[in-house]
Write a protein that holds these residues in place. Structure first.
Motif, short mmCIF file in Angstrom:
data_model
loop_
_atom_site.label_atom_id
_atom_site.label_comp_id
_atom_site.label_asym_id
_atom_site.label_seq_id
_atom_site.Cartn_x
_atom_site.Cartn_y
_atom_site.Cartn_z
N ARG A 11 -10.95 -49.33 46.78
CA ARG A 11 -9.71 -50.10 46.99
C ARG A 11 -8.88 -49.61 48.17
N ASN A 12 -8.90 -48.30 48.43
CA ASN A 12 -8.08 -47.79 49.53
C ASN A 12 -8.90 -47.05 50.58
N GLY A 13 -10.21 -47.15 50.50
CA GLY A 13 -11.09 -46.41 51.40
C GLY A 13 -10.84 -46.67 52.87
N ALA A 14 -10.66 -47.91 53.24
CA ALA A 14 -10.44 -48.24 54.65
C ALA A 14 -9.15 -47.60 55.16
N LYS A 15 -8.12 -47.60 54.34
CA LYS A 15 -6.85 -47.00 54.73
C LYS A 15 -7.00 -45.49 54.91
N VAL A 16 -7.70 -44.84 53.98
CA VAL A 16 -7.90 -43.38 54.06
C VAL A 16 -8.75 -43.05 55.29
N ILE A 17 -9.79 -43.82 55.52
CA ILE A 17 -10.64 -43.59 56.70
C ILE A 17 -9.80 -43.72 57.97
N ALA A 18 -8.95 -44.73 58.06
CA ALA A 18 -8.10 -44.91 59.24
C ALA A 18 -7.16 -43.72 59.41
N GLU A 19 -6.58 -43.26 58.33
CA GLU A 19 -5.66 -42.12 58.36
C GLU A 19 -6.37 -40.84 58.84
N VAL A 20 -7.52 -40.59 58.26
CA VAL A 20 -8.28 -39.38 58.61
C VAL A 20 -8.77 -39.44 60.06
N THR A 21 -9.35 -40.56 60.45
CA THR A 21 -9.89 -40.63 61.81
C THR A 21 -8.77 -40.55 62.86
N ALA A 22 -7.61 -41.11 62.57
CA ALA A 22 -6.48 -41.01 63.51
C ALA A 22 -6.06 -39.55 63.68
N ALA A 23 -5.99 -38.82 62.58
CA ALA A 23 -5.61 -37.41 62.66
C ALA A 23 -6.64 -36.60 63.43
N LYS A 37 -6.64 -36.62 43.33
CA LYS A 37 -6.97 -36.36 41.92
C LYS A 37 -8.22 -37.10 41.45
N HIS A 38 -8.60 -38.16 42.15
CA HIS A 38 -9.77 -38.95 41.74
C HIS A 38 -10.48 -39.47 42.98
N ILE A 39 -11.82 -39.42 42.95
CA ILE A 39 -12.61 -39.99 44.04
C ILE A 39 -13.78 -40.76 43.46
N ASP A 40 -14.30 -41.66 44.27
CA ASP A 40 -15.60 -42.25 44.00
C ASP A 40 -16.44 -42.04 45.26
N SER A 41 -17.53 -42.72 45.38
CA SER A 41 -18.43 -42.50 46.51
C SER A 41 -17.78 -42.82 47.86
N THR A 42 -16.65 -43.49 47.83
CA THR A 42 -15.93 -43.79 49.06
C THR A 42 -15.53 -42.51 49.79
N ALA A 43 -15.34 -41.42 49.06
CA ALA A 43 -14.99 -40.14 49.68
C ALA A 43 -16.08 -39.67 50.63
N ILE A 44 -17.32 -39.98 50.31
CA ILE A 44 -18.43 -39.64 51.22
C ILE A 44 -18.28 -40.44 52.51
N ALA A 45 -17.92 -41.71 52.40
CA ALA A 45 -17.71 -42.53 53.59
C ALA A 45 -16.58 -41.97 54.45
N VAL A 46 -15.55 -41.43 53.83
CA VAL A 46 -14.44 -40.81 54.56
C VAL A 46 -14.96 -39.63 55.37
N LEU A 47 -15.76 -38.78 54.74
CA LEU A 47 -16.29 -37.61 55.44
C LEU A 47 -17.28 -38.00 56.54
N ALA A 49 -17.19 -40.76 58.29
CA ALA A 49 -16.37 -41.27 59.39
C ALA A 49 -15.75 -40.11 60.16
N ALA A 50 -15.30 -39.10 59.44
CA ALA A 50 -14.71 -37.93 60.09
C ALA A 50 -15.72 -37.22 60.97
N LYS A 51 -16.93 -37.06 60.47
CA LYS A 51 -17.98 -36.41 61.25
C LYS A 51 -18.31 -37.22 62.51
N ARG A 52 -18.30 -38.55 62.41
CA ARG A 52 -18.57 -39.39 63.58
C ARG A 52 -17.49 -39.20 64.64
N VAL A 53 -16.25 -39.08 64.23
CA VAL A 53 -15.16 -38.90 65.18
C VAL A 53 -15.29 -37.55 65.89
N LEU A 54 -15.59 -36.52 65.13
CA LEU A 54 -15.68 -35.18 65.72
C LEU A 54 -16.95 -34.97 66.52
#
Length: 83
Positions: A11-23, A37-47, A49-54
């Motif tokens: 539900r909020n994965g795209a927003k978190v990805i945008a926040e993390v990649t901007a930082a 406090k809670h994650i689903d597999s979307t947390a892997i997508a966040v990481l 995306a972060a690795k792609r940016v770096l």
């Protein structure tokens, strides 16, 4: 950067990805899950995306990862991407 959301789900994965990649584009190299406090597999997508940016310029540092994250990484068989 500390993730501002208390959950990372589809539900909020795209927003978190945008926040993390901007930082990370601003020079940060840390993803801090301390307020999450809670994650689903979307947390892997966040990481991923972060690795792609770096790319290879910096090492991604993950702090306060939820216990679920390691289980999800193992379940999806992507340990080699995060070692």
């Amino acid at each position: 950067m500390k993730i501002s959301a208390d959950q990372i789900t589809v539900r909020n994965g795209a927003k978190v990805i945008a926040e993390v990649t901007a930082a990370l584009r601003s020079g940060d190299s840390v993803v801090d899950f301390s307020g999450v406090k809670h994650i689903d597999s979307t947390a892997i997508a966040v990481l991923l995306a972060a690795k792609r940016v770096l790319k290879t310029d910096k090492t991604l540092q993950v702090k306060h990862a939820p216990a679920q994250l390691e289980s999800l990484i193992a379940a999806y068989g992507v340990q080699s991407l995060f070692s």
